[in-house]
Design an enzyme around this catalytic site. Sequence first.
Site, PDB file in Angstrom:
ATOM      1  N   CYS A   2       0.893  -1.368   0.104  1.00 42.08           N
ATOM      2  CA  CYS A   2       0.138  -0.018   0.074  1.00 42.08           C
ATOM      3  C   CYS A   2       0.891   1.237  -0.038  1.00 42.08           C
ATOM      4  O   CYS A   2       2.070   1.074  -0.314  1.00 42.08           O
ATOM      5  CB  CYS A   2      -1.055  -0.067   1.148  1.00 42.08           C
ATOM      6  SG  CYS A   2      -1.873  -1.541   1.485  1.00 42.08           S
ATOM      7  N   LEU A  53      -3.783  -1.473  -1.393  1.00 38.23           N
ATOM      8  CA  LEU A  53      -3.662  -2.541  -2.677  1.00 38.23           C
ATOM      9  C   LEU A  53      -4.002  -3.698  -2.110  1.00 38.23           C
ATOM     10  O   LEU A  53      -3.053  -4.284  -1.271  1.00 38.23           O
ATOM     11  CB  LEU A  53      -2.268  -2.822  -3.363  1.00 38.23           C
ATOM     12  CG  LEU A  53      -2.206  -3.601  -4.402  1.00 38.23           C
ATOM     13  CD1 LEU A  53      -2.849  -3.078  -5.683  1.00 38.23           C
ATOM     14  CD2 LEU A  53      -0.504  -3.587  -4.783  1.00 38.23           C
ATOM     15  N   ILE A  55      -4.001  -7.431  -1.009  1.00 42.45           N
ATOM     16  CA  ILE A  55      -3.566  -8.671  -1.239  1.00 42.45           C
ATOM     17  C   ILE A  55      -3.921  -9.997  -0.550  1.00 42.45           C
ATOM     18  O   ILE A  55      -4.339 -10.816  -0.743  1.00 42.45           O
ATOM     19  CB  ILE A  55      -1.956  -8.380  -1.285  1.00 42.45           C
ATOM     20  CG1 ILE A  55      -1.368  -7.352  -2.385  1.00 42.45           C
ATOM     21  CG2 ILE A  55      -1.202  -9.808  -1.637  1.00 42.45           C
ATOM     22  CD1 ILE A  55      -1.788  -7.724  -3.568  1.00 42.45           C
ATOM     23  N   ASN A  78       2.140  -0.391   5.296  1.00 42.30           N
ATOM     24  CA  ASN A  78       2.465  -0.733   3.853  1.00 42.30           C
ATOM     25  C   ASN A  78       3.458  -2.027   3.935  1.00 42.30           C
ATOM     26  O   ASN A  78       4.668  -1.939   4.497  1.00 42.30           O
ATOM     27  CB  ASN A  78       3.379   0.397   3.246  1.00 42.30           C
ATOM     28  CG  ASN A  78       3.817   0.140   1.757  1.00 42.30           C
ATOM     29  OD1 ASN A  78       3.314  -0.878   1.120  1.00 42.30           O
ATOM     30  ND2 ASN A  78       4.865   0.628   1.603  1.00 42.30           N
ATOM     31  N   ASP A 103      -2.805  -9.446   7.969  1.00 39.74           N
ATOM     32  CA  ASP A 103      -1.413  -9.219   8.836  1.00 39.74           C
ATOM     33  C   ASP A 103      -1.349  -7.940   9.153  1.00 39.74           C
ATOM     34  O   ASP A 103      -0.918  -7.658  10.367  1.00 39.74           O
ATOM     35  CB  ASP A 103      -0.436  -9.374   7.677  1.00 39.74           C
ATOM     36  CG  ASP A 103      -0.267  -8.556   6.597  1.00 39.74           C
ATOM     37  OD1 ASP A 103      -1.453  -8.071   6.333  1.00 39.74           O
ATOM     38  OD2 ASP A 103       0.668  -8.392   5.993  1.00 39.74           O
ATOM     39  N   ILE A 296      11.248  -9.267 -20.300  1.00 39.03           N
ATOM     40  CA  ILE A 296      11.403  -8.214 -21.024  1.00 39.03           C
ATOM     41  C   ILE A 296      12.625  -8.377 -21.922  1.00 39.03           C
ATOM     42  O   ILE A 296      13.603  -8.773 -21.310  1.00 39.03           O
ATOM     43  CB  ILE A 296      11.534  -6.683 -20.156  1.00 39.03           C
ATOM     44  CG1 ILE A 296      10.260  -6.300 -19.476  1.00 39.03           C
ATOM     45  CG2 ILE A 296      12.389  -5.629 -21.300  1.00 39.03           C
ATOM     46  CD1 ILE A 296       9.148  -5.942 -20.599  1.00 39.03           C
TER      47      ILE A 296
END
Length: 631
Positions: A2, A53, A55, A78, A103, A296
Amino acid sequence: MCGISGFIDFNKELEINDLVSINDALLSRGPDDSGTHFENRVSYNIGLGHRRLSIIDLSLRGHQPMSNVSDDVIIVYNGEVYNYLEVRDELIQLGESFYSDSDTEVILKAYEVWGIDSINKFIGMFAYVIYDKRKEFLYVARDRVGVKPLYYTWKDGTFLFTSELKSFKGRDFFRKEINLEAVAEFFSYGYIKSPKTIFNDTYKLSPGSYITLDLKERLVTEHTYWALEDHFNKAKFEESDSDSLKKLEETLISSFRYRTISDVPIGVFLSGGYDSTAVAALLKKYTSSDIKTFTIGFDDERFNEARYAKQVATHIGTDHSEYYCSEKDAIDLLNELPRVYDEPFGDSSAIPTMLLAKFTRENVKVALSADGGDEIFSGYPSYAYAEGLYKLLSVFPNFIVFIAAKIIHSLGMLSRIVRIPIYNLSGKLFKVSELLSESNCPAKMYDVLGKYFYTTEVFDLVNYKYKNNYQSPLVKQDSIVQDMLFYSIKSYLVDNILKKVDMATMSYGLEGREPFLDHRLIELAAQMKVDFKQKGGVAKWPLRQIVHKYVPTDLMERQKMGFSVPMENWLRGELRSYIDRYLSRESIEKHKLLNYSYVNHLKVDFYKNNGNPYKLWLILVFQMWHKEWYE
């Protein structure tokens, strides 16, 4: 994963709208949810912001800021604590109960039971802030290795913190005064070393540290709870190679498996080198998940590892995807660099890393990277080069080396006047001169090898000399290479590699995880002898032995390539217009930070096939960053 931000304002000027604005600046880090907590207290205003975010525990029960039952301890966090289920079970045994599966709640409960010392129980990557109303204390913590970023400033009665400096961009309450020493450091290395940032009075919280802010006394104190040198300074292992390899493989498997804990799909960045192959191969063997790998590539075969990655993926049986980076991709992402990297950042591999993150995010929400293998297991050729040079020079008396350094430096100055058509001649001479000047310290010699601009050149560019005052905290090791490994983990890995990956992945809402940076693995490697790490002169020998159990040697043994880009071709091609625009006299003299005559000298030198493209690249990156922040 986050983004967090907030403040303690003893002037009582910052309000809820300020909190919302700095929190919303972190949208890309947390597009799934957001939350704020603001209080107007008698002596201060406090604001805690969070962008999420999702998860682990995707429900609203994982919403932050999160409070305890009595609403007198609040956290914004975070990162990921991978062993949270074990810590949770321990807390349940002590009588604690939980309402979520996150968590975050485990960290909060652990603090209530064990205080700030609970940080030592966590395996993971994290940056979190805990506000304890009862004690009137604020705790600001960062993980042991520094995978997750945390910036702060404490000035004139206001304490600000954030996951990214862009939270403070355009805010009247933030003084964006440029740190001239940081500018010089950026041009030396292409990044700014902790704890400095590009701004005065603004810092990166050191890895393995936490800050306490006593809200009654208005006192900020930094504490170290984990120090890398403590583990390097322990006695080296005397066990057999087979025992060491067994212990290492078990730790790798544990670390890698921990980083698959998620309620969303996971992928792996695969280059085909030993580090990323180890991650993909061991996960394929020891987890039940279908492994997705992402690569990539470049059309220029000198920089293209995609074909090797594809061979490895085919052998171990992953669901593999690849994307080739074009000049157009580079230009499109170049325009994003000053927005994504909120202080000047010169590692050109940031471009393919951003492209890889963008491409990967279209398929998964979490990706495992393989950073740290070179620093932990002695993988860079520069370690051996610096060691050999140090041993060679130690034969000569100090005064001889000193005189040689002065003579070669003078030749470097002369080469600017007498034009000799040798690529980057003056830079090479300054490099040798500086290596000789630092010949009494292997880590400083290694440091010189990583420079773009040498001391004399930095002085010409910014009219300010930067001097590296590094002093090793290590006791005598089994090899001088250990000092270099320690230094590169503390500096290059944290402030360049990890910053690059974190900012690139989070700019697309992708969580990047670093399985080689489990502190248990780093502690183990720190006690391994250098002769084990590079047995017979073979870099990363123990990791190679483990990988060869899962992937044939003939698929792996090739020259180390690294994640680099065809910079010279780009600057002579479509990026030429960017050089002409951002390195013009008008653009350079607008801020008066750089010496235009020297910038123009570098530009002319390069386009006459004589100069170093990466010096122009650093100036271009700095100019674009300055325009983003100041114009």
